[in-house]
Design a protein around this motif. Structure first.
Motif, PDB file in Angstrom:
ATOM      1  N   GLY A  68       3.666  -6.853  35.400  1.00  0.00           N
ATOM      2  CA  GLY A  68       2.257  -8.015  35.275  1.00  0.00           C
ATOM      3  C   GLY A  68       1.070  -6.489  34.115  1.00  0.00           C
ATOM      4  N   ILE A  69       1.457  -6.157  34.473  1.00  0.00           N
ATOM      5  CA  ILE A  69       0.601  -4.658  33.697  1.00  0.00           C
ATOM      6  C   ILE A  69       0.488  -5.203  31.770  1.00  0.00           C
ATOM      7  CG2 ILE A  69       1.127  -2.512  33.412  1.00  0.00           C
ATOM      8  CD1 ILE A  69      -1.833  -1.354  34.343  1.00  0.00           C
ATOM      9  N   MET A  70       1.830  -5.131  31.873  1.00  0.00           N
ATOM     10  CA  MET A  70       2.524  -5.290  29.963  1.00  0.00           C
ATOM     11  C   MET A  70       2.201  -6.869  29.864  1.00  0.00           C
ATOM     12  SD  MET A  70       3.622  -1.732  29.712  1.00  0.00           S
ATOM     13  CE  MET A  70       2.547  -1.758  30.291  1.00  0.00           C
ATOM     14  N   LYS A  71       2.390  -7.935  30.105  1.00  0.00           N
ATOM     15  CA  LYS A  71       1.926  -8.973  30.246  1.00  0.00           C
ATOM     16  C   LYS A  71       0.174  -8.662  29.673  1.00  0.00           C
ATOM     17  CE  LYS A  71       6.246 -11.320  32.174  1.00  0.00           C
ATOM     18  NZ  LYS A  71       6.053 -12.305  33.949  1.00  0.00           N
ATOM     19  N   ALA A  72      -0.207  -8.042  30.351  1.00  0.00           N
ATOM     20  CA  ALA A  72      -1.516  -8.107  30.528  1.00  0.00           C
ATOM     21  C   ALA A  72      -2.258  -7.699  29.432  1.00  0.00           C
ATOM     22  CB  ALA A  72      -2.427  -7.921  31.847  1.00  0.00           C
ATOM     23  N   MET A  73      -1.629  -6.160  29.010  1.00  0.00           N
ATOM     24  CA  MET A  73      -1.764  -5.697  27.601  1.00  0.00           C
ATOM     25  C   MET A  73      -1.474  -6.009  26.142  1.00  0.00           C
ATOM     26  SD  MET A  73      -2.629  -2.406  26.477  1.00  0.00           S
ATOM     27  CE  MET A  73      -2.942  -1.307  28.279  1.00  0.00           C
ATOM     28  N   GLY A  74      -0.237  -6.758  26.175  1.00  0.00           N
ATOM     29  CA  GLY A  74      -0.036  -7.934  25.146  1.00  0.00           C
ATOM     30  C   GLY A  74      -0.886  -8.838  24.916  1.00  0.00           C
ATOM     31  N   ILE A  75      -1.593  -9.303  26.189  1.00  0.00           N
ATOM     32  CA  ILE A  75      -2.919 -10.414  26.134  1.00  0.00           C
ATOM     33  C   ILE A  75      -3.623 -10.209  25.428  1.00  0.00           C
ATOM     34  CG2 ILE A  75      -4.112 -12.020  27.219  1.00  0.00           C
ATOM     35  CD1 ILE A  75      -1.028 -13.488  26.706  1.00  0.00           C
ATOM     36  N   THR A  76      -4.292  -8.571  26.071  1.00  0.00           N
ATOM     37  CA  THR A  76      -5.534  -8.209  25.366  1.00  0.00           C
ATOM     38  C   THR A  76      -5.339  -7.984  23.648  1.00  0.00           C
ATOM     39  OG1 THR A  76      -5.778  -7.489  27.731  1.00  0.00           O
ATOM     40  CG2 THR A  76      -6.881  -6.140  25.937  1.00  0.00           C
ATOM     41  N   VAL A  77      -4.427  -7.660  23.450  1.00  0.00           N
ATOM     42  CA  VAL A  77      -4.252  -7.100  21.952  1.00  0.00           C
ATOM     43  C   VAL A  77      -3.952  -8.237  20.793  1.00  0.00           C
ATOM     44  CG1 VAL A  77      -2.668  -6.168  20.334  1.00  0.00           C
ATOM     45  CG2 VAL A  77      -3.053  -4.315  22.846  1.00  0.00           C
ATOM     46  N   ALA A  78      -3.740  -9.197  21.969  1.00  0.00           N
ATOM     47  CA  ALA A  78      -3.230 -10.488  20.783  1.00  0.00           C
ATOM     48  C   ALA A  78      -4.467 -10.925  20.610  1.00  0.00           C
ATOM     49  CB  ALA A  78      -2.170 -11.717  21.560  1.00  0.00           C
ATOM     50  N   LYS A  79      -5.690 -11.235  21.941  1.00  0.00           N
ATOM     51  CA  LYS A  79      -7.117 -11.868  21.606  1.00  0.00           C
ATOM     52  C   LYS A  79      -7.456 -11.022  21.339  1.00  0.00           C
ATOM     53  CE  LYS A  79      -8.841 -10.788  26.481  1.00  0.00           C
ATOM     54  NZ  LYS A  79     -10.312 -10.928  26.190  1.00  0.00           N
ATOM     55  N   THR A  80      -7.596  -9.264  20.698  1.00  0.00           N
ATOM     56  CA  THR A  80      -8.605  -8.925  20.614  1.00  0.00           C
ATOM     57  C   THR A  80      -8.384  -8.633  18.871  1.00  0.00           C
ATOM     58  OG1 THR A  80      -8.384  -6.973  22.627  1.00  0.00           O
ATOM     59  CG2 THR A  80      -9.091  -6.587  20.166  1.00  0.00           C
ATOM     60  N   VAL A  81      -6.856  -8.971  18.501  1.00  0.00           N
ATOM     61  CA  VAL A  81      -6.634  -8.915  17.256  1.00  0.00           C
ATOM     62  C   VAL A  81      -7.465 -10.169  16.733  1.00  0.00           C
ATOM     63  CG1 VAL A  81      -4.584  -9.219  15.129  1.00  0.00           C
ATOM     64  CG2 VAL A  81      -3.986  -7.598  16.897  1.00  0.00           C
ATOM     65  N   ILE A  82      -6.776 -11.108  16.810  1.00  0.00           N
ATOM     66  CA  ILE A  82      -7.037 -13.243  16.897  1.00  0.00           C
ATOM     67  C   ILE A  82      -8.104 -13.342  17.116  1.00  0.00           C
ATOM     68  CG2 ILE A  82      -5.903 -15.179  17.171  1.00  0.00           C
ATOM     69  CD1 ILE A  82      -3.384 -14.910  17.902  1.00  0.00           C
ATOM     70  N   GLY A  83      -9.049 -12.820  18.416  1.00  0.00           N
ATOM     71  CA  GLY A  83     -10.384 -13.062  18.091  1.00  0.00           C
ATOM     72  C   GLY A  83     -11.339 -12.660  17.924  1.00  0.00           C
ATOM     73  N   THR A  84     -11.400 -11.133  17.141  1.00  0.00           N
ATOM     74  CA  THR A  84     -11.772 -10.529  16.052  1.00  0.00           C
ATOM     75  C   THR A  84     -12.077 -11.122  14.176  1.00  0.00           C
ATOM     76  OG1 THR A  84     -11.525  -8.323  17.387  1.00  0.00           O
ATOM     77  CG2 THR A  84     -12.178  -8.161  14.871  1.00  0.00           C
ATOM     78  N   ALA A  85     -10.545 -11.297  14.583  1.00  0.00           N
ATOM     79  CA  ALA A  85     -10.800 -11.613  12.469  1.00  0.00           C
ATOM     80  C   ALA A  85     -11.110 -13.112  12.257  1.00  0.00           C
ATOM     81  CB  ALA A  85      -8.776 -12.360  12.718  1.00  0.00           C
ATOM     82  N   ALA A  86     -11.312 -13.585  13.654  1.00  0.00           N
ATOM     83  CA  ALA A  86     -11.536 -15.596  13.834  1.00  0.00           C
ATOM     84  C   ALA A  86     -13.528 -15.489  14.192  1.00  0.00           C
ATOM     85  CB  ALA A  86     -11.082 -15.847  15.187  1.00  0.00           C
TER      86      ALA A  86
END
Length: 295
Positions: free
Chosen positions: A72-90
């Motif tokens: 669960g923590i690995m999935k959550a880390m992946g979601i956080t990295v993805a939303k940080t990168v995509i969300g910041t760029a957008a």
């Protein structure tokens, strides 16, 4: 020759007291972090006896093994990295584009738009209307709930706007003579010369995206889409740590407790941004200074 003014007794006492107060503030600020770190590296069963303040008494990595062996923590880390990168760029691209439009004097209704935007700095629709809007847009239990609502922020627009107003008009005029349109000028002229403010806003929003737990807590029910901070909240506030303890291998379970797993999870979720922040501090300071001094 440089002459040093001798301090009076009052100045020396003030400087000494000021130094002591600052040391006390630093200690009060940093010791809780050190306390969590020390206990996360100590045997969980031994830590329950108390008396650990400065160094691990029985060093152990079992707490961290229990954390990283949890999928669960690995999935959550992946979601956080993805939303940080995509969300910041957008966020940076969309907010800067709107700010560039606001910087154009020929924009019709610019004053009215600024007044409406200023109102949003002090008032919001509230949690319930926002939740109903998110639901009607079909963003509940969707990864895009992290991205779309956060694409624009009026405070960040003001920072962009202050910087764009300092760009020489000759740059845009030269691009227009070469046949460039407004969007081309924005992408190929304005953004490249605005990297200091772009980096500043990217850091502001990146830290927000990484630390945001509330969005996942309110709008996400699917555990596969929860970010790391929401995962941490559920570990600390709910029974997730007991579930992780129950799932630990037999040889490891006797060395960890629900409390030690909570502390190790806190370290894992906060360490990346804590390590990055000292290198990014200068951009935060520069961001606050943009537009504050006029020549």
């Amino acid at each position: 020759m440089i002459l040093f003014k001798r301090k009076t007794a009052g100045e020396a006492i003030f400087d000494g007291l000021n130094g002591l107060v600052m040391l006390l503030v630093c200690f009060v600020t940093l010791y809780p972090i050190w306390y969590v770190l020390v206990h996360s590296f100590n045997n969980g069963t031994d830590a329950m006896q108390g008396g650990i303040y400065w160094w691990p008494r029985v060093p152990s990595l079992d707490n961290y093994r229990a954390v990283f062996e949890n999928t669960g923590i690995m999935k959550a880390m992946g979601i956080t990295v993805a939303k940080t990168v995509i969300g910041t760029a957008a966020h940076v691209f969309f907010t800067s584009m709107v700010a560039y439009a606001f910087s154009r004097r020929e924009l019709v209704g610019r004053r009215a738009y600024m007044m409406l935007g200023t109102v949003t700095l002090f008032f919001s629709g509230g949690l319930i209307p926002t939740y109903l809007l998110i639901r009607d847009l079909g963003l509940l239990d969707s990864f895009w709930v992290y991205i779309l609502p956060a694409m624009f922020n009026f405070f960040d627009l003001i920072i962009f706007l202050a910087f764009f107003r300092e760009i020489p008009a000759g740059l845009e005029e030269a691009a227009k003579i070469d046949g460039a349109g407004d969007f081309t000028i924005f992408c190929r002229v304005v953004l490249p010369v605005s990297m200091p403010v772009v980096a500043t806003i990217a850091l502001f929003h990146g830290v927000y995206q990484w630390n945001d737990y509330f969005t996942g807590m309110i709008y996400i029910n699917n555990s596969d889409l929860q970010p790391i901070q929401t995962f941490l909240y559920r570990v600390v506030a709910q029974s997730s740590s007991n579930q992780m303890l129950a799932a630990a291998p037999g040889g490891m379970a006797k060395n960890v407790t629900s409390q030690s797993i909570k502390l190790a999870t806190m370290v894992v979720t906060t360490l990346p941004i804590v390590l990055a922040y000292p290198f990014l501090q200068k951009y935060f300071v520069k961001g606050f200074m943009i537009g504050s001094i006029k020549g």
